[in-house]
Scaffold this motif. Structure first.
Motif, PDB file in Angstrom:
ATOM      1  N   CYS A 262     -20.529  87.341  45.881  1.00 28.71           N
ATOM      2  CA  CYS A 262     -21.655  87.336  47.028  1.00 28.71           C
ATOM      3  C   CYS A 262     -22.745  87.660  46.119  1.00 28.71           C
ATOM      4  CB  CYS A 262     -21.384  88.413  48.084  1.00 28.71           C
ATOM      5  SG  CYS A 262     -20.232  88.068  49.154  1.00 28.71           S
ATOM      6  N   CYS A 263     -23.888  86.848  46.739  1.00 24.14           N
ATOM      7  CA  CYS A 263     -24.071  86.067  47.922  1.00 24.14           C
ATOM      8  C   CYS A 263     -23.875  84.603  47.674  1.00 24.14           C
ATOM      9  CB  CYS A 263     -25.257  86.414  48.748  1.00 24.14           C
ATOM     10  SG  CYS A 263     -25.151  88.238  49.292  1.00 24.14           S
ATOM     11  N   THR A 268     -20.955  84.667  54.416  1.00 24.29           N
ATOM     12  CA  THR A 268     -21.510  85.477  54.883  1.00 24.29           C
ATOM     13  C   THR A 268     -21.874  85.096  56.266  1.00 24.29           C
ATOM     14  OG1 THR A 268     -23.860  85.008  53.880  1.00 24.29           O
ATOM     15  CG2 THR A 268     -22.346  86.704  52.779  1.00 24.29           C
ATOM     16  N   TYR A 347     -20.220  90.342  55.733  1.00 22.11           N
ATOM     17  CA  TYR A 347     -19.184  89.758  54.744  1.00 22.11           C
ATOM     18  C   TYR A 347     -17.831  89.963  55.549  1.00 22.11           C
ATOM     19  CZ  TYR A 347     -16.183  89.136  50.818  1.00 22.11           C
ATOM     20  OH  TYR A 347     -15.004  88.768  49.931  1.00 22.11           O
ATOM     21  N   PRO A 352     -21.464  94.597  54.079  1.00 20.91           N
ATOM     22  CA  PRO A 352     -20.967  94.260  52.757  1.00 20.91           C
ATOM     23  C   PRO A 352     -21.027  95.627  51.992  1.00 20.91           C
ATOM     24  CG  PRO A 352     -23.326  94.212  53.314  1.00 20.91           C
ATOM     25  CD  PRO A 352     -22.763  94.257  54.502  1.00 20.91           C
TER      26      PRO A 352
END
Length: 371
Positions: A262-263, A268, A347, A352
């Motif tokens: 990520c990202c 996402t 996420y 996240p």
């Protein structure tokens, strides 16, 4: 292959060797105008790279057709060097009847110091366009457009519909700044602002068009870690009396690579909740896919770049504009009272929580009022 599988199942060692199969990488094509054109870099031997370049020729021809449509055009940059902290900067006057238009497009190209691709910068970077029409005003320095440079190819040209951001141009003379990271190698940029009129109404019927006349900045991005969503609180707003339509307008891209990719290479989702009830979401579900960006050459992704241009990414592709996300929220609002909008990003459906090297989100978002 069968023998190798048997050895693996028997927990016996298997010797593996890797090789790089060379492929020729100096190709020319002939476009629809009969002109010679470089074909880019063929990462491995396959006709797919020929197909992608052919798709680009078709895209470029369609773009040329779009640019022939009537518009009032203001040139901002004309093969201007973009490099360093300053980037490219120009101050220009805007049409006196600016708010008689309802269509506003950014005609942008990124080329290289010399005509050949080999002179192009080798890495992909984010390019942002900022505008300031009133240095004392609250809208000075906000983002007007965003692009990603290609890996060592200089043919990119895109037409971005930024019509809702007409409301950012709140002065007769505006300063435009286009820049990327200061350590990037130089790019040559051209930018035209195209103003025109449509006759598309909110119901989809041909009638009087709606003009954006006011906007309110909403949320920006940040480090995509366990604290990412803690910084966002609901924003309150009221709807001006003359308003006939309200939209949320956002440009969001994910960058960096934590323990989950990520990202840039992870999926996402990004959510705008209106009045604690209506959830408007965008999901970057092509991030990390093998051909997530190669599949969008017909939409302007520069083909046959160096590097990993083929892979899908978090809301963007190398060598392409970042297309704004828009959603109509008019019916979900109290047109005479107070309203709220809240943003959060997830996420895998959760907050996240990377263990190392968190990535980041670049976001500019607005609520836009039309009349």
């Amino acid at each position: 292959m069968a023998a190798s599988l048997l050895r693996c199942r028997g927990q016996k060692p298997v010797n593996v060797s890797f090789q790089r199969t060379p492929s020729p990488n100096f190709f020319f094509g002939i476009d629809q105008d009969g002109k010679l054109a470089e074909m880019g870099w063929f990462l491995y031997p396959t006709f797919k790279f020929l197909v992608w370049q052919t798709q680009w020729f078709d895209y470029a021809q369609q773009l040329h057709g779009q640019l022939q449509k009537p518009s009032q055009t203001i040139n901002v940059f004309n093969h201007t060097l973009m490099q360093g902290d300053r980037g490219a900067v120009a101050t220009v006057g805007l049409p006196e009847d600016l708010f008689s238009f309802d269509v506003f497009q950014l005609d942008t190209s990124l080329s290289c110091p010399d005509p050949w691709d080999e002179s192009c910068a080798p890495w992909d970077h984010t390019v942002q366009l900022f505008v300031c029409c009133d240095r004392q005003g609250p809208l000075c320095g906000l983002e007007l457009g965003r692009w990603i440079t290609a890996f060592r190819r200089g043919i990119g040209r895109w037409l971005t519909d930024a019509s809702p951001l007409l409301a950012l141009l709140d002065g007769g003379v505006c300063t435009f700044t286009m820049k990327t990271v200061p350590w990037a190698k130089p790019w040559i940029t051209s930018l035209n602002l195209r103003f025109s009129k449509s006759n598309q109404s909110i119901s989809g019927k041909q009638s009087e068009a709606l003009q954006p006349f006011l906007l309110q900045p909403l949320f920006n991005g940040g480090t995509f870690d366990k604290n990412y969503n803690k910084g966002y609180k609901p924003i309150n707003f009221t709807v001006p009396a003359s308003t006939r339509k309200v939209e949320i307008y956002a440009v969001i891209t994910g960058h960096g690579s934590d323990d989950q990719g990520c990202c840039e290479f992870c999926v996402t989702s990004h959510h705008f909740v209106v009045n604690d009830k209506f959830n408007h979401s965008m999901v970057f579900d092509e991030a990390g896919t093998a051909f997530g960006c190669a599949d969008h050459v017909t939409e302007g992704v520069v083909p046959n770049e160096h590097g990993t241009w083929l892979y899908g990414r978090g809301g963007w592709c190398d060598g392409q504009q970042v297309t704004p996300w828009r959603t109509d929220i008019t019916s979900q609002l109290d047109m005479t009272g107070s309203n709220t909008v809240l943003y959060f990003g997830l996420y895998n459906g959760r907050d996240p929580n990377p263990t190392s090297n968190p990535g980041y989100i670049i976001m500019y978002s607005y609520v836009v009022f039309f009349k």
